[in-house]
Enzyme design. Structure first.
Site, mmCIF file in Angstrom:
data_model
loop_
_atom_site.group_PDB
_atom_site.id
_atom_site.type_symbol
_atom_site.label_atom_id
_atom_site.label_comp_id
_atom_site.label_asym_id
_atom_site.label_seq_id
_atom_site.Cartn_x
_atom_site.Cartn_y
_atom_site.Cartn_z
ATOM 1 N N ASP A 431 -19.254 -61.106 64.811
ATOM 2 C CA ASP A 431 -17.933 -61.466 64.308
ATOM 3 C C ASP A 431 -17.752 -62.963 64.522
ATOM 4 O O ASP A 431 -18.513 -63.591 65.266
ATOM 5 C CB ASP A 431 -16.879 -60.664 65.076
ATOM 6 C CG ASP A 431 -15.465 -61.060 64.711
ATOM 7 O OD1 ASP A 431 -15.195 -61.254 63.517
ATOM 8 O OD2 ASP A 431 -14.630 -61.184 65.626
ATOM 9 N N THR A 433 -14.149 -64.864 64.503
ATOM 10 C CA THR A 433 -12.929 -65.219 65.212
ATOM 11 C C THR A 433 -12.855 -64.507 66.557
ATOM 12 O O THR A 433 -12.905 -63.283 66.624
ATOM 13 C CB THR A 433 -11.695 -64.861 64.366
ATOM 14 O OG1 THR A 433 -11.852 -65.419 63.068
ATOM 15 C CG2 THR A 433 -10.436 -65.386 65.010
ATOM 16 N N GLU A 565 -2.582 -75.841 60.672
ATOM 17 C CA GLU A 565 -1.238 -76.419 60.544
ATOM 18 C C GLU A 565 -0.683 -76.792 61.898
ATOM 19 O O GLU A 565 -0.059 -77.833 62.070
ATOM 20 C CB GLU A 565 -0.306 -75.437 59.836
ATOM 21 C CG GLU A 565 -0.434 -75.452 58.330
ATOM 22 C CD GLU A 565 0.758 -74.794 57.647
ATOM 23 O OE1 GLU A 565 1.600 -74.211 58.347
ATOM 24 O OE2 GLU A 565 0.838 -74.859 56.408
ATOM 25 N N PHE A 612 -0.654 -72.525 50.083
ATOM 26 C CA PHE A 612 -2.109 -72.452 50.034
ATOM 27 C C PHE A 612 -2.559 -71.012 49.797
ATOM 28 O O PHE A 612 -1.979 -70.069 50.314
ATOM 29 C CB PHE A 612 -2.679 -72.945 51.374
ATOM 30 C CG PHE A 612 -4.183 -72.956 51.433
ATOM 31 C CD1 PHE A 612 -4.884 -74.096 51.131
ATOM 32 C CD2 PHE A 612 -4.897 -71.814 51.792
ATOM 33 C CE1 PHE A 612 -6.277 -74.124 51.183
ATOM 34 C CE2 PHE A 612 -6.277 -71.818 51.844
ATOM 35 C CZ PHE A 612 -6.968 -72.979 51.541
ATOM 36 N N LYS A 858 -18.258 -54.156 57.418
ATOM 37 C CA LYS A 858 -19.041 -54.627 58.568
ATOM 38 C C LYS A 858 -19.984 -53.523 59.043
ATOM 39 O O LYS A 858 -21.167 -53.769 59.318
ATOM 40 C CB LYS A 858 -18.115 -55.048 59.715
ATOM 41 C CG LYS A 858 -17.384 -56.355 59.499
ATOM 42 C CD LYS A 858 -16.610 -56.761 60.745
ATOM 43 C CE LYS A 858 -15.927 -58.112 60.551
ATOM 44 N NZ LYS A 858 -15.257 -58.584 61.779
ATOM 45 N N ASP A 878 -15.031 -58.758 69.114
ATOM 46 C CA ASP A 878 -13.998 -58.665 70.151
ATOM 47 C C ASP A 878 -12.735 -57.952 69.709
ATOM 48 O O ASP A 878 -11.819 -57.781 70.509
ATOM 49 C CB ASP A 878 -13.624 -60.076 70.623
ATOM 50 C CG ASP A 878 -12.872 -60.859 69.565
ATOM 51 O OD1 ASP A 878 -11.958 -61.615 69.914
ATOM 52 O OD2 ASP A 878 -13.198 -60.708 68.381
ATOM 53 N N ASN A 881 -11.229 -54.577 64.556
ATOM 54 C CA ASN A 881 -11.929 -54.609 63.271
ATOM 55 C C ASN A 881 -13.448 -54.648 63.437
ATOM 56 O O ASN A 881 -14.184 -54.508 62.468
ATOM 57 C CB ASN A 881 -11.464 -55.810 62.444
ATOM 58 C CG ASN A 881 -11.731 -57.130 63.144
ATOM 59 O OD1 ASN A 881 -11.491 -57.259 64.338
ATOM 60 N ND2 ASN A 881 -12.212 -58.106 62.419
ATOM 61 N N ASP A 882 -13.916 -54.833 64.670
ATOM 62 C CA ASP A 882 -15.358 -54.882 64.928
ATOM 63 C C ASP A 882 -15.910 -53.569 65.467
ATOM 64 O O ASP A 882 -17.118 -53.442 65.659
ATOM 65 C CB ASP A 882 -15.684 -56.000 65.926
ATOM 66 C CG ASP A 882 -15.188 -57.352 65.464
ATOM 67 O OD1 ASP A 882 -15.389 -57.662 64.271
ATOM 68 O OD2 ASP A 882 -14.591 -58.081 66.263
#
Length: 1220
Positions: A431, A433, A565, A612, A858, A878, A881-882
């Site tokens: 992963d 992030t 940002e 964006f 994944k 971590d 979603n992993d």
């Protein structure tokens, strides 16, 4: 009253500003004659009665509760599933059969001696499984016991546990809380129903998503109004798609369309919003995040699976020799039994010894033989392996080098079943992030008016500088006469401060900029101060953040949609342009031009905001300053901004482009900044078009908005560019470099957009300048095309074919390719007819990055690599979603970071930072693999050497079923006399130290290549066991033959003496063998090996002194019979030496003529050459790394090749001289 105050604080109607994500057209669907919306059919049968959860208690609307479970077992399934898991092991099946046979009267041993060890082994393994699953259960309970505010009745809300939620419940979720289920957003603390959601646990993205409610539900903004609230939701059935949702809401006799922007998914978090109201649509395992999860798998290491094949071979040998034994027994019964009058049984009807039925005698004897020769398949092997793996896991858990002092978290082996698998990893799927990065952006450099500012160095630059400084031979650029140029230094294009000299001055989070030319108002002295002023104002104005006053410091914290940002706003504040306030129509900036002057607060009216997105790759804001001037401020990807510059706006383009290239090489994320001055008439005309497009309803609305935005975002004037560092976790680039040198492939699977993933690829050196990028994505399809999916798939297939051809035709040996693919492309690439081609292309590339992937994707990519490559895969992540890929991979590693413990709970090993993966694999993985492999090979060797002597004696004794050894000898052989040495081998053996493992990463390849557990080595050890058994038996029988005396008084050896003497030889032979196998001795190994031999003699003395009723024929066997006979001691020494002589010759020849890598290192270390000859040690280290095209090493080498090429061009005379 509290509510009223909060509402005043939140009176921002973001829909007035946002263009794309906050559209709220009043879409009303046509209804059928029955009054319901035209939504139904297969896949769209879900009906939710809002605020009426009791209607969902019965069928057909009985939906699952919100209780979730990630365990492998429950109370009912534990016994059957756990027993099944244990008896998947072939050896356990054999021992179960042997235990059943031991209950028969023909068994040579007691039933207890067979059943007890099996029960112990199986029980121990099941207890370990139960403990690991109990930990998962406890974590599930923590999640299920979270509380959320739920509407009970009559407008009153109260707290409930998550597990008690039902479909149809109305919930109130407050700021920084997780959503307990999949919800339809009804309203929020903002007047227009906007809320911010962090989906880090779902897709790994840290930037906030904007969600909006339907306009019709906006009045549902107080607890009391839900007293009468009723509605019906008809929508899609549960599915794993995170980014789609189809449904409608029937409310107040009207039907309204629901799309993904109104859906709040479980495990995402509410941010920047005080509260929201929502109605539960999906609960528990119906939620999208749980639909993306996979069942907890049962994992077995490759060595364990290969061990099953060895067991099959040994079992075949066992059956073969048992058949030989039973045939021999039947032949003896038929032809010789009548001559053995002294062996006639008392029972004349005894079928075992009846010469008339030899076949029956042979079959009955087969049972005896199967049990008697069972020592070929040692049950103690599994016990020893379990003990060794637990000890290895303890070493991993207690390794201080993998202890995170800041977080206080150690590494943890959550299961010990896969220790050796750590040493055989081929591909790492990571992963991004929270795994590679720590979700922190630092403003590091900038380019303004063609001048680069910022003298600090990125982590990429620092590591590269250190790497280059550590290689003294990098100074030279050639051979022969070129050596005279060794004084030429390699100078990077940007200043680099070596990591060992550099101390960061800045301690401000998000701001690591160092350059006095811009700080403390010094920028006003610069030549282009007007351009610098515009640069700072763009940073402070072009964003959607909200300032929050920090009462402790008196400053402001910024709640931004993305970390970038936030970093820009912190930078603007440090430069003297502090964003301090936002109202519905204005942004206020405190501008300070020098430290001695006070700040001036300026108001800028926000007229429009074009936010964006990944398609536009830019963001613009139109503001009016205090002088009445209207400005468009724009920031975005340099490629997008540069193509929209006016002729007069390209003054700094060349210099800025060069700086952007340098920043990219340094692994920094870059954006270009620009502006445009607008005439009032021009703006008013454009705004009319913009409002018209914004309020339009239809499929082409977004296209209209983009067209109108394009009209304004042109003729820009370039100001400069920013460079922020996406802070990698400490040590990530170095770790990736070492893993690459160890020969490991690294894939990155992230939910982030492609640009972000590519930037991180550069930051951690998975990508570099000069690497050829292959980007696979599906082109936007024509809505009018009937089969858009088929066209997209064909387009992707063509892209893959072209890319594969390009890679295979490449002739440059240094050329490197990177494959980058997005989630939509991956959807097609993972289909059966394309996945093999996709995998082939990915394998040919040096690095692979998959962007915008869902958790399910994944897991599917991980499965594709695992099954397609056929090698060990490791997944590391971590977040929730992993979990899918962690469970799907052969080894799952969870990082105990900021995203919760879901990944850790699903993992096999957990560490607190990615950098510890290097030590986990290169050190512990290497050790564990080699220890387990050697241990198993040795175990089979010693049991073959021992077990076959029983068979030889059987042939000698007419296959009578008589063992040459005392029952106690056989019982103690595996349990006591040879168990501790093999456990010490498995727990403490080190071919090289941990420091050497890290210095010579190529040693790791011994695991993936399976050098120590391939069939040649296994069969070699089996052959060694066969040879030893022949020597042990026939030399012992020859020496202690009944025809010759073995004592001075003329006594010959009886069976007890022969058996004891032979067993002594076995103990010495196998223990000397393990001593020769060991490379690393401590007092523990010495105690185990020599102590085991000593314990044999102590046992003989103790056993011999026991009553003859206990010791039988072994009474005083050592003291009176064998001890005084010199032949006993001489034969022991002779046989032990002869048994181990071939292995000694083999290992001596191998070390002298064909040494393995660790043999060379051991010799260097033994003779201390590493201390005496540093150049030689350095040379050996440079050899001991796999050729790789990723990592710092490859990056620096590519840079050196580039500089060498440039030097050769500049110095043609030297080049010609060298060639000649």
């Amino acid at each position: 009253m509290a509510r009223t105050g909060r509402r005043k604080r939140d009176r921002l109607r973001w829909s007035k500003l946002y263009t794309f994500s906050c559209l709220r057209p009043s879409v009303q669907l046509e209804t059928s004659d029955t009054g319901t919306a035209s939504l139904g059919g297969p896949g769209f049968s879900r009906v939710v009665h809002c605020n009426q959860p009791r209607l969902h208690y019965k069928k057909p609307l009985k939906y699952p509760t919100n209780y979730i479970s990630t365990t492998k077992y429950n109370i009912i399934t534990f016994l059957p599933k756990a027993i099944f898991e244990q008896f998947r092991r072939v050896a356990n099946l054999y021992f179960l059969m042997a235990a059943i046979l031991s209950l028969t009267p023909v068994a040579p041993f007691s039933a207890v001696s067979m059943i007890a060890p099996l029960a112990f082994v199986v029980g121990l393994s099941m207890a370990k499984e139960a403990l690991e699953d109990w930990r998962r259960f406890i974590q599930d309970m923590k999640v299920n016991s979270r509380k959320v505010s739920v509407h009970r009745s009559d407008g009153l809300f109260g707290y409930k546990h998550w597990e008690k939620l039902r479909v149809g419940d109305v919930v109130k979720v407050e700021k920084d809380q997780f959503f307990p289920a999949d919800l339809l957003l009804l309203s929020s603390s903002y007047e227009d129903g906007i809320c911010y959601v962090e989906t880090m646990n779902l897709d790994g993205e840290t930037n906030l998503k904007v969600k909006r409610s339907l306009e019709v539900t906006l009045p549902l903004d107080e607890d009391e109004v839900f007293k009468e609230f009723k509605g019906i939701i008809r929508c899609e059935d549960p599915n794993p798609s995170l980014y789609t949702f189809v449904g409608n809401l029937e409310y107040e006799r009207q039907v309204y369309a629901i799309d993904p922007t109104q859906i709040l998914l479980r495990d995402s978090k509410l941010r920047n919003t005080q509260y929201i109201y929502g109605v539960v649509i999906f609960t528990g395992h119906d939620t999208k995040v749980m639909q993306n999860s996979t069942d907890s798998p049962s994992k077995r290491s490759r060595i364990e699976r290969q061990m099953d094949k060895i067991i099959y071979i040994l079992f075949s040998v066992l059956v073969l020799i048992s058949l030989i034994s039973s045939i021999g027994f039947a032949v003896n019964i038929k032809y010789y039994m009548h001559n053995w009058w002294f062996l006639q049984p008392d029972d004349k009807d005894n079928k075992l010894y009846n010469p008339k039925t030899p076949a029956i005698s042979g079959l009955i004897h087969l049972i005896t033989a199967l049990i008697l020769y069972g020592y070929l398949i040692p049950i103690s092997l599994y016990v020893s392996i379990e003990v060794v793996k637990v000890v290895q896991a303890m070493f991993i858990n207690q390794d201080l080098q993998m202890y995170d002092e800041e977080a206080g978290i150690p590494a943890q082996a959550r299961t010990s079943n896969l220790n050796e698998e750590l040493g055989q990893v081929h591909t790492i799927l990571s992963d991004k992030t929270g795994t590679l990065t720590c979700n922190q952006m630092d403003f590091l450099k900038c380019s303004i008016a063609g001048i680069s500012y910022g003298v600090g160095s990125s982590e990429v630059e620092m590591a590269a500088a250190k790497h280059m400084a550590s290689h003294s031979d990098f100074g030279g650029v050639g051979k022969g006469n070129l050596s005279s140029t060794s004084e030429i230094e390699i100078e990077p294009s940007t200043p680099i401060t070596p990591v060992f000299e550099r101390v960061r001055k800045s301690t401000i989070k998000g701001f690591s900029f160092e350059d006095d030319r811009l700080m403390n108002g010094n920028w006003t002295q610069e030549q282009n101060s007007g351009t610098i002023l515009m640069f700072f104002r763009i940073l402070a104005l072009c964003h959607t953040a909200i300032p929050e006053l920090n009462e402790e410091t008196g400053g402001f914290n910024y709640e931004a949609e993305s970390p970038d940002e936030g970093a820009f706003l912190v930078a603007a504040r440090e430069f003297g342009f502090e964003f301090c306030k936002r109202t519905q129509s204005s942004v206020f900036i405190r501008e300070r031009y020098s430290p001695s002057e006070g700040p001036i607060e300026r108001e800028f009216k926000v007229l429009n905001l074009l936010e964006f997105n990944s398609k536009r790759k830019r963001m613009s804001v139109i503001v009016r300053d205090e002088s009445g001037q209207t400005l468009l401020l724009c920031k975005g990807a340099d490629s997008i901004i540069f193509e929209r510059l006016s002729k007069n706006g390209r003054t700094y383009e060349v210099d800025t482009t060069r700086h952007l290239s340098e920043y990219g090489e340094a692994g920094l994320r870059t954006l270009a900044l620009s502006y445009r001055v607008l005439e009032e008439s021009e703006y008013l005309a454009w705004n009319a078009e913009f409002v018209k497009a914004k309020t339009s309803i239809g499929a082409d609305r977004e296209a209209q908005l983009e067209r109108v935005a394009e009209l304004m975002e042109k003729d820009l004037i370039l100001v400069g560019a920013t460079a922020v560092e996406d802070k990698l976790q400490r040590g990530v680039p170095q770790c990736i470099d070492r893993l690459a040198q160890a020969g490991l492939k690294i894939w990155v699977l992230t939910g982030d957009k492609m640009e972000t993933a590519i930037n991180i690829g550069y930051a951690c050196s998975l990508l570099r300048q000069g690497m050829k990028q292959i980007c696979l994505s599906t082109a936007p399809s024509d809505p009018t095309q009937q089969d858009a999916k088929k066209a997209a798939k064909e387009n992707l297939s063509l892209q893959m074919s072209n890319a594969l051809q390009m890679v295979k035709l490449e002739r440059d040996p240094h050329a490197a390719f990177a494959l980058i693919i997005d989630g939509k492309g991956l959807t097609h690439a993972l289909q059966d007819d394309l996945k093999d081609r996709f995998l082939e292309l990915a394998i040919e590339c040096a690095s692979v990055i998959c962007c915008r992937v869902s958790p399910k994707q994944k897991a599917l990519v991980t499965r594709l690599v695992k099954e397609g490559v056929g090698k060990t895969t490791l997944a590391i992540g971590d977040g929730a979603n992993d979990v899918g890929m962690i469970q799907e991979a052969d080894i799952g590693v969870g990082i105990s970071g900021v995203e919760g413990m879901q990944a850790v709970m699903a993992s096999d090993f957990s560490i607190s930072q990615f950098r510890f993966l290097e030590r986990l694999l290169v050190v512990h993985g290497h050790w564990c693999y080699k220890r387990i492999a050697q241990m198993i090979c040795y175990f089979f060797y010693k049991n073959i050497a021992f077990g076959l002597t029983i068979f030889y004696f059987e042939a000698y004794a007419a296959f009578s079923g008589q063992s040459v050894y005392d029952d106690w000898y056989m019982l103690l052989f595996n349990v006591v006399l040879t168990s501790l040495p093999v456990i010490s081998l498995g727990a403490f053996e080190q071919d090289v130290s941990s420091e050497v493992c890290l210095q010579f990463p190529a040693l790791y390849q011994q695991g993936p290549k399976n050098l120590f557990f391939d069939w040649s080595r296994i069969l070699g050890w089996m052959g060694n066991g066969l040879y030893s058994s022949l020597v042990l038996y026939f030399l012992s029988i020859s020496i202690f033959s009944s025809e010759s005396a073995f004592r001075s008084d003329g006594q010959t050896a009886d069976m007890a003496a022969v058996g004891t003497a032979m067993f002594t030889c076995i103990i010495w032979a196998v223990n000397i063998q393990i001593a020769l196998t060991m490379s690393h001795f401590t007092w523990i190994q010495h105690l185990c090996v020599w102590g085991s031999i000593a314990s044999w003699y102590l046992f003989l003395v103790a056993y011999g002194t026991a009553s003859p009723l206990i010791s039988g024929n072994a009474f005083q066997i050592l003291v009176e019979a064998l001890g005084p006979a010199s032949i006993y001691w001489i034969s022991t020494l002779l046989i032990a030496v002869v048994c181990n002589l071939p292995y000694l010759v083999h290992i001596s020849y191998q070390r002298a003529c064909n040494p393995l890598d660790h043999h060379v290192i051991q010799e260097i270390k033994y003779y201390k050459k590493d201390l005496e000859d540093h150049d030689m040690w350095k040379r050996e280290r440079s050899k001991a790394r796999q050729k790789t095209k990723i990592g710092f090493t490859a990056r620096v080498e590519a840079k050196i090749r580039h500089l060498k090429g440039r030097l050769h061009k500049k110095l043609p005379s030297i080049t010609i001289q060298t060639v000649s």
